[in-house]
Design a protein around this motif. Structure first.
Motif, PDB file in Angstrom:
ATOM      1  N   PRO A 130       1.134  -2.436  14.714  1.00  0.00           N
ATOM      2  CA  PRO A 130       2.325  -2.196  15.546  1.00  0.00           C
ATOM      3  C   PRO A 130       3.309  -1.212  14.943  1.00  0.00           C
ATOM      4  O   PRO A 130       4.191  -0.721  15.652  1.00  0.00           O
ATOM      5  N   LEU A 131       3.197  -0.903  13.661  1.00  0.00           N
ATOM      6  CA  LEU A 131       4.131   0.033  13.032  1.00  0.00           C
ATOM      7  C   LEU A 131       3.643   1.467  13.160  1.00  0.00           C
ATOM      8  O   LEU A 131       4.370   2.361  13.587  1.00  0.00           O
ATOM      9  N   TYR A 132       2.362   1.697  12.790  1.00  0.00           N
ATOM     10  CA  TYR A 132       1.811   3.045  12.784  1.00  0.00           C
ATOM     11  C   TYR A 132       1.156   3.436  14.101  1.00  0.00           C
ATOM     12  O   TYR A 132       1.024   4.617  14.402  1.00  0.00           O
ATOM     13  N   SER A 133       0.681   2.454  14.857  1.00  0.00           N
ATOM     14  CA  SER A 133      -0.088   2.725  16.068  1.00  0.00           C
ATOM     15  C   SER A 133      -1.506   3.102  15.687  1.00  0.00           C
ATOM     16  O   SER A 133      -1.797   4.231  15.304  1.00  0.00           O
ATOM     17  N   GLY A 134      -2.420   2.154  15.773  1.00  0.00           N
ATOM     18  CA  GLY A 134      -3.812   2.391  15.405  1.00  0.00           C
ATOM     19  C   GLY A 134      -4.352   1.247  14.585  1.00  0.00           C
ATOM     20  O   GLY A 134      -3.812   0.141  14.578  1.00  0.00           O
ATOM     21  N   VAL A 135      -5.452   1.493  13.869  1.00  0.00           N
ATOM     22  CA  VAL A 135      -6.161   0.440  13.142  1.00  0.00           C
ATOM     23  C   VAL A 135      -6.354   0.851  11.691  1.00  0.00           C
ATOM     24  O   VAL A 135      -6.795   1.967  11.402  1.00  0.00           O
ATOM     25  N   MET A 136      -6.018  -0.040  10.770  1.00  0.00           N
ATOM     26  CA  MET A 136      -6.353   0.134   9.360  1.00  0.00           C
ATOM     27  C   MET A 136      -7.697  -0.552   9.126  1.00  0.00           C
ATOM     28  O   MET A 136      -7.773  -1.760   8.888  1.00  0.00           O
ATOM     29  N   TRP A 137      -8.760   0.230   9.184  1.00  0.00           N
ATOM     30  CA  TRP A 137     -10.105  -0.332   9.121  1.00  0.00           C
ATOM     31  C   TRP A 137     -10.412  -0.965   7.776  1.00  0.00           C
ATOM     32  O   TRP A 137     -11.265  -1.856   7.681  1.00  0.00           O
ATOM     33  N   GLU A 138      -9.729  -0.537   6.706  1.00  0.00           N
ATOM     34  CA  GLU A 138      -9.997  -1.104   5.400  1.00  0.00           C
ATOM     35  C   GLU A 138      -9.617  -2.580   5.316  1.00  0.00           C
ATOM     36  O   GLU A 138     -10.041  -3.285   4.378  1.00  0.00           O
ATOM     37  N   LEU A 139      -8.838  -3.072   6.277  1.00  0.00           N
ATOM     38  CA  LEU A 139      -8.437  -4.474   6.278  1.00  0.00           C
ATOM     39  C   LEU A 139      -9.317  -5.332   7.178  1.00  0.00           C
ATOM     40  O   LEU A 139      -9.205  -6.560   7.160  1.00  0.00           O
ATOM     41  N   GLN A 140     -10.182  -4.729   7.959  1.00  0.00           N
ATOM     42  CA  GLN A 140     -11.030  -5.462   8.912  1.00  0.00           C
ATOM     43  C   GLN A 140     -12.401  -5.668   8.283  1.00  0.00           C
ATOM     44  O   GLN A 140     -13.371  -5.009   8.625  1.00  0.00           O
ATOM     45  N   ASP A 141     -12.487  -6.590   7.362  1.00  0.00           N
ATOM     46  CA  ASP A 141     -13.692  -6.740   6.535  1.00  0.00           C
ATOM     47  C   ASP A 141     -14.213  -8.176   6.627  1.00  0.00           C
ATOM     48  O   ASP A 141     -13.844  -9.031   5.822  1.00  0.00           O
ATOM     49  N   LEU A 142     -15.039  -8.442   7.609  1.00  0.00           N
ATOM     50  CA  LEU A 142     -15.642  -9.757   7.771  1.00  0.00           C
ATOM     51  C   LEU A 142     -16.985  -9.816   7.055  1.00  0.00           C
ATOM     52  O   LEU A 142     -17.543  -8.799   6.653  1.00  0.00           O
ATOM     53  N   MET A 143     -17.521 -11.025   6.900  1.00  0.00           N
ATOM     54  CA  MET A 143     -18.920 -11.152   6.501  1.00  0.00           C
ATOM     55  C   MET A 143     -19.784 -10.696   7.672  1.00  0.00           C
ATOM     56  O   MET A 143     -19.700 -11.267   8.766  1.00  0.00           O
ATOM     57  N   LEU A 144     -20.601  -9.663   7.463  1.00  0.00           N
ATOM     58  CA  LEU A 144     -21.412  -9.147   8.566  1.00  0.00           C
ATOM     59  C   LEU A 144     -22.375 -10.204   9.093  1.00  0.00           C
ATOM     60  O   LEU A 144     -22.740 -10.194  10.283  1.00  0.00           O
ATOM     61  N   GLU A 145     -22.805 -11.126   8.227  1.00  0.00           N
ATOM     62  CA  GLU A 145     -23.715 -12.189   8.672  1.00  0.00           C
ATOM     63  C   GLU A 145     -23.062 -13.125   9.682  1.00  0.00           C
ATOM     64  O   GLU A 145     -23.763 -13.853  10.397  1.00  0.00           O
ATOM     65  N   ASP A 146     -21.722 -13.133   9.753  1.00  0.00           N
ATOM     66  CA  ASP A 146     -21.022 -14.030  10.671  1.00  0.00           C
ATOM     67  C   ASP A 146     -20.735 -13.399  12.028  1.00  0.00           C
ATOM     68  O   ASP A 146     -20.163 -14.059  12.911  1.00  0.00           O
ATOM     69  N   ILE A 147     -21.093 -12.131  12.218  1.00  0.00           N
ATOM     70  CA  ILE A 147     -20.820 -11.448  13.485  1.00  0.00           C
ATOM     71  C   ILE A 147     -21.968 -11.694  14.465  1.00  0.00           C
ATOM     72  O   ILE A 147     -23.127 -11.419  14.156  1.00  0.00           O
TER      73      ILE A 147
END
Length: 666
Positions: A130-147
């Motif tokens: 909400p501050l910059y407008s967009g996505v910081m992808w470095e923070l979206q780090d799930l376990m890929l096995e859980d997707i």
């Protein structure tokens, strides 16, 4: 920073409990990785359910939108280790790695560090900054096995999802706790992915209540810059949980939470305050410190077969500390929707939402805001009617979303979609929609001091900055011309208005630029993807996309940059993925990708590049899976990103690399 929310403490306590409990847990194993590598044949693929387009389940093959579903099997066999790398599988999506921990991702053009025209969600929770407008992808780090799957929509979705779903939507859907029973432990190590450790356990409390907990940590190596080492290493730890339970026959509940903390290496060039406004800069190799957490709750009630009610709420906390800015951003969101079958051939879905964002900022010489802290609110409502004009053949959807935000007031986003399925092997669809991108705080009350190509600049926000508009026309066709072949084609024409521009108001020094809405433009193109099951053990997936973009400053505009943004996206992109089961336990995958050249607004060319990943996977037994994967193998290194006017951090190259991975289920 002074202010903090109690939920941050709660999230930390939850993760601590997860970590402490891990050694004590035991249970049955889940399905071994690779055991059902080709579980989705073409018939099953046609019936895959997607929820993002209509906010309710519908079959992928019948969906009136340019949607691509990345399944868990595709994620596993792609060899990718991060969500941004997985998104390269989707046709028409440009994934640019800026350095070892940052990406720019967009569909159908207008890409950049935050790609402000893409809405990204995890289980329906928006991660749009909400501050910059967009996505910081470095923070979206799930376990890929859980997707479970990733639904990628190319094209606008503002009619149901609201502002900022302009060029596309990414919705990452995780597996339920019931699907991930038993334990999993994994380790990945290699030349670039130095070490990646992850563990997960799923259990049950009673016959109706399931849970899972996880923890992971990793370290990624530095990437090169013109033969020298950059400063972009990446270290992160993360933990979390998910619970799914039912209450009687009508009610289902889900709650999940995450907490993360890490260091992001970066090299930042900023003006030296002692010499301003002369173009004297200093370079800082630093570690940005990030931490945060989120908690999501969803209640779904289905009293009978004609209706369904859903309430979802989440809280999100983010903290980032670096030399140019320290910020804390807290979000509360509530979303309610009701689905009703009005008659046998008519369905209605409607709902409303509320979002509150509170930020607290510590500034620097480079970054300044009019207020140190600010609280904003968003109110929204939507309605969509779906008519079955001909049973099982022709469907029309009409709807709109109405929002009120603190920057531009009321916004509305109507849309219409038509799907025609003349046979069970063919689907034609068309849509016309309006979408908007509303301002973020940096565009209203921000001041940036920067030195760009030897010129001192001041970029200022504008309290009168308004909404960016898009009217999108789309047409698509899906067909299964042969038992073993699937083909998907989508075409589009986008008409933009009131786009962002930078107006030169003072030549300086320093030169002063004001953010404004004085650009219009259009883009058009197509994407096509195909799947061929060559035989029972061999599948080929291919895609190709083309885009042409033209941007036009309005009369009287003196914007020196925007017209060149039309070359900031590759006209041509293609990929070919081959997955082969050599034996019942041995698999070989190869992934070839081509990206055309980019000439960004600064005049920096990114040459076309062709690269390939390949991996060999061995299912040793029912519990142990081993893999060796080589990535970007066709050249020692290549560059995917040049430079950023707003965030002048150093971009690095993507190296050739190799890693080994072991996954054990118990």
């Amino acid at each position: 920073m002074a202010r903090s929310l109690k939920r941050k403490v709660v999230l930390k306590a939850a993760v601590a409990a997860v970590t402490a409990a891990m050694p004590l847990l035991s249970g049955s194993a889940e399905s071994a990785p690779g055991a059902d590598l080709f579980a989705l044949g073409l018939e099953e693929l046609m019936q895959v359910e997607v929820t993002t387009v209509a906010r309710q389940p519908e079959h992928w093959f019948d969906t009136p939108a340019a949607v691509y579903v990345i399944t868990s099997e595709e994620i596993r066999r792609s060899g990718a280790t991060t969500i941004p790398e997985v998104l390269r599988l989707a046709p028409g999506v440009q994934v640019v790695r800026m350095d070892a921990n940052k990406w720019a991702i967009s569909a159908r053009g207008l890409n950049g560090r935050f790609a402000r025209y893409m809405l990204v969600m995890i289980d329906g929770r928006s991660v749009y900054h909400p501050l910059y407008s967009g996505v910081m992808w470095e923070l979206q780090d799930l376990m890929l096995e859980d997707i479970e799957r990733i639904e990628v929509i190319r094209g606008p979705g503002g009619t149901l999802w609201g502002a900022n779903a302009v060029n596309g939507i990414v919705n990452i859907v995780t597996k339920s706790a019931e699907e991930t029973q038993g334990g999993l432990a994994g380790i990945t190590a290699g030349t670039e992915e130095r070490i990646n450790l992850r563990t997960r356990y799923g259990g049950r409390i009673d016959s109706n209540t399931f849970y899972r907990v996880y923890a992971k940590g990793f370290e990624r190596d530095l990437a090169p810059v013109g033969g020298d080492e950059g400063h972009d290493d990446w270290r992160m730890g993360r933990g979390g949980f998910r619970m799914d339970w039912t209450g009687g026959e009508a009610d289902r509940f889900m709650m999940r939470g995450d907490y993360y903390r890490g260091l992001l290496g970066q090299s930042v060039t900023s003006p030296d305050p002692a010499f301003w406004p002369f173009p004297v800069t200093r370079e800082d190799a630093e570690d940005a410190r990030v931490s945060g957490g989120d908690l999501l709750f969803r209640w779904t009630r289905t009293p009978d077969i004609t209706q369904e009610f859903q309430l979802q709420t989440f809280i999100d906390h983010r903290h980032r500390e670096e030399s140019t800015l320290e910020m804390e951003v807290n979000t509360f969101d509530l979303d309610v929707q009701h689905q009703l079958r009005v008659s046998p051939r008519r369905e209605r879905i409607w709902g409303f939402g509320y979002r509150l964002v509170d930020d607290d900022l510590d500034e620097s010489f480079s970054y300044r805001f009019d207020e140190e802290s600010r609280t904003t609110q968003l109110f929204s409502g939507f309605i969509q009617e779906q008519y079955e004009l001909r049973p099982d053949a022709l469907t029309l959807s009409l709807g709109t979303k109405l929002e009120h935000n603190d920057y531009t007031g009321f916004e509305w986003q109507p849309g219409a979609r038509l799907a025609w399925t003349p046979t069970d092997r063919d689907t034609w669809w068309a849509s016309v929609t309006r979408a908007v991108r509303t301002p973020a705080r940096v565009e209203h009350d921000w001041t940036l001091r920067q030195v760009w190509n030897g010129v001192p600049l001041v970029i200022r926000g504008n309290s009168d900055y308004g909404t960016e508009d898009l009217v999108a026309w789309e047409l698509g066709y899906r067909t299964r011309p042969h038992e073993n072949v699937m083909l998907d084609i989508a075409t589009f024409y986008f008409d933009y208005d009131e786009m962002q521009s930078l107006q030169l108001v003072d030549t300086g020094p320093p030169a002063v630029l004001d953010i404004d809405n004085r650009v219009r433009g259009e883009s058009y193109g197509f994407e096509t993807s195909a799947r061929w099951d060559v035989c029972d053990r061999w599948t080929l997936d291919a895609s190709y996309s083309f885009i042409e973009m033209h941007l036009h400053p309005e009369e009287g505009s003196n914007d020196p940059f925007t017209e060149n943004f039309e070359n900031d996206v590759p006209q041509n992109m293609a990929h070919l993925l081959s997955t082969v089961d050599l034996t019942e336990r041995l698999a070989w995958d190869a992934w070839l990708r081509y990206t055309g050249n980019i000439n960004n607004y600064a005049g920096y060319d990114i040459d076309p590049y062709l690269t390939m990943d390949t991996g060999l996977r061995w299912q040793v037994n029912d519990r142990l899976n081993l893999a060796v994967v080589g990535r970007n193998l066709l050249e020692p290194a290549h560059r995917e990103y040049a430079s950023s006017l707003i965030l002048n951090s150093e971009s690095t190259e993507v190296e050739r690399s190799v890693y080994v991975r072991a996954t054990w289920t118990f």
